[in-house]
Write a protein that holds these residues in place. Structure first.
Motif, mmCIF file in Angstrom:
data_model
loop_
_atom_site.group_PDB
_atom_site.id
_atom_site.type_symbol
_atom_site.label_atom_id
_atom_site.label_comp_id
_atom_site.label_asym_id
_atom_site.label_seq_id
_atom_site.Cartn_x
_atom_site.Cartn_y
_atom_site.Cartn_z
ATOM 1 N N ASN A 18 0.817 -1.206 0.000
ATOM 2 C CA ASN A 18 0.000 0.000 0.000
ATOM 3 C C ASN A 18 0.852 1.258 0.000
ATOM 4 N N HIS A 21 2.424 2.117 -3.392
ATOM 5 C CA HIS A 21 1.494 2.804 -4.289
ATOM 6 C C HIS A 21 1.283 4.251 -3.858
ATOM 7 N N GLU A 22 1.202 4.490 -2.550
ATOM 8 C CA GLU A 22 0.952 5.843 -2.053
ATOM 9 C C GLU A 22 2.129 6.772 -2.303
ATOM 10 N N THR A 23 3.344 6.262 -2.134
ATOM 11 C CA THR A 23 4.522 7.125 -2.134
ATOM 12 C C THR A 23 5.301 7.123 -3.452
ATOM 13 N N PRO A 25 3.862 6.624 -6.907
ATOM 14 C CA PRO A 25 2.829 6.341 -7.905
ATOM 15 C C PRO A 25 3.359 6.203 -9.319
ATOM 16 N N PRO A 31 -3.220 0.527 -7.179
ATOM 17 C CA PRO A 31 -3.194 -0.157 -5.877
ATOM 18 C C PRO A 31 -3.005 -1.663 -6.055
ATOM 19 N N TYR A 209 3.750 8.016 7.616
ATOM 20 C CA TYR A 209 3.125 7.389 6.458
ATOM 21 C C TYR A 209 1.630 7.192 6.678
ATOM 22 N N ASP A 211 -2.255 7.330 5.551
ATOM 23 C CA ASP A 211 -2.822 7.019 4.250
ATOM 24 C C ASP A 211 -2.886 8.268 3.383
ATOM 25 N N GLY A 212 -2.312 8.174 2.196
ATOM 26 C CA GLY A 212 -2.353 9.288 1.260
ATOM 27 C C GLY A 212 -1.275 10.330 1.475
#
Length: 358
Positions: A18, A21-23, A25, A31, A209, A211-212
């Motif tokens: 996860n 994917h967040e950090t 892209p 995802p 870290y 979410d988002g």
């Protein structure tokens, strides 16, 4: 779920996917969906396969049983017998698991793009099933195209069933297990030595870290770690006293004689308090062992007014409890040892399972 470490490792890998994917892209634009399954509990067709969790707890309680089955299962005949019986009785049931849709597990119209094993008994048969699926039933020994990786969650020793040269990658945490994989004929180019999967709360920048959130900016390491490990702040958030603290842990299942250990630690702290006129604290994490939690509660009446005692069940913030403590008493679970090392928390190892924890 035979011990909390396997699921904790699976959850750690899921969280890492996860974060990628967040950090990042640009490298990971989509995802990564992780479908975590206990294949024996959920798909085991009959006893003993579907009762592995209960049997594990019995053998962990009576370690001579664990020692017998561990050592017998590591012999050439034991390895052959286990693989033969698994394929004979579990092939169809486990095939149903490996064909389920990760997005909607009630459907079997789409398979996972990759399989990762974090359990020693999830190599041989899943590989045979994937060979069969990828060749439309033509072969159980070759033809697999679905990527398969093993992530070994033991540290100082490991059962031979962890290692199968049929995998694409075998991730090991130590030199000892790298050599164990080589001894089991896993090719060197398939072995990746990369430490143990660690739960998100123990990552160095875990607090940053969210979410988002974007990756953290470079910071002064000493100042940052002082903030992360500021015991009074963490203790206040946990609702425990700001005094010298012993943390007693028995793993996710609360195994290893945790009641007797907690009682011994409490009695020792009581003597120290009487001799020094100081106050101490003991926090006991019982995991899913409800009988241990019940036996130790109510706690405050057992060890006197100078000993603060907090009895917890299963917790999802073990990182905070470790950072709030001054010493850890625990069974020799590899994940717990690694997590304590990250926190700089001294360990007293109170018990171990014969074999991989010796």
């Amino acid at each position: 779920d035979t011990g909390g470490g396997h699921r904790a490792s699976a959850n750690a890998l899921r969280d890492a996917f996860n974060v990628l994917h967040e950090t990042e892209p640009s490298r990971f634009p989509y995802p990564i969906r992780c479908d975590i399954v206990d294949i024996y509990t959920d798909y085991g067709p009959s006893f003993p396969w579907n009762e592995y969790v209960a049997l594990y707890k019995i053998m962990a309680e009576y370690s001579f049983l664990w020692k017998f089955f561990y050592e017998f299962g590591a012999t050439p005949f034991g390895l052959w017998l286990n693989n033969f019986m698994q394929e004979l009785t579990c092939f169809g049931a486990f095939e149903e698991c490996l064909t389920r849709n990760p997005i909607d597990i009630a459907r079997n119209d789409r398979r996972a793009d990759m399989v990762v094993s974090v359990h020693p008994l999830c190599q041989d048969l899943p590989l045979k099933i994937l060979n069969s699926l990828d060749t439309n039933g033509a072969s159980r020994t070759e033809g697999r195209t679905t990527p398969f990786a093993t992530v070994v969650t033991d540290l100082g020793g490991a059962h031979p069933t962890w290692f199968n040269d049929g995998v694409d990658k075998c991730f090991v945490p130590s030199d000892v297990l790298k050599n164990a994989a080589l001894d089991r004929s896993v090719k060197l180019d398939k072995i990746v030595q990369y430490g143990l999967p660690i739960r998100r709360g123990f990552w160095r920048f875990g607090a940053d870290y969210a979410d988002g959130a974007a990756p953290p900016e470079p910071q002064d390491e000493a100042a940052e770690m002082e903030g992360v490990h500021h015991k009074p702040t963490i203790r206040e958030a946990l609702g425990i006293a700001d005094v010298p603290t012993v943390l007693v842990v028995g793993g996710g299942d609360g195994m290893g004689g945790i009641v007797a250990q907690a009682q011994a630690v409490g009695e020792r702290l009581q003597k120290l308090a009487a001799a020094s006129s100081s106050s101490y604290q003991m926090v006991v994490i019982c995991g899913s062992n409800k009988s241990a939690q019940s036996a130790l509660s109510p706690a405050q009446t057992r060890w006197g007014k100078d000993i603060q005692v907090s009895i917890q069940g299963y917790v999802n913030n073990m990182d905070e409890f470790m950072r709030a403590s001054d010493i850890l008493v625990t069974k020799a679970g590899p994940g717990t040892i690694a997590e304590a090392s990250i926190c700089g928390l001294p360990c007293v190892l109170s018990s171990f399972l014969p074999g991989q924890e010796e």
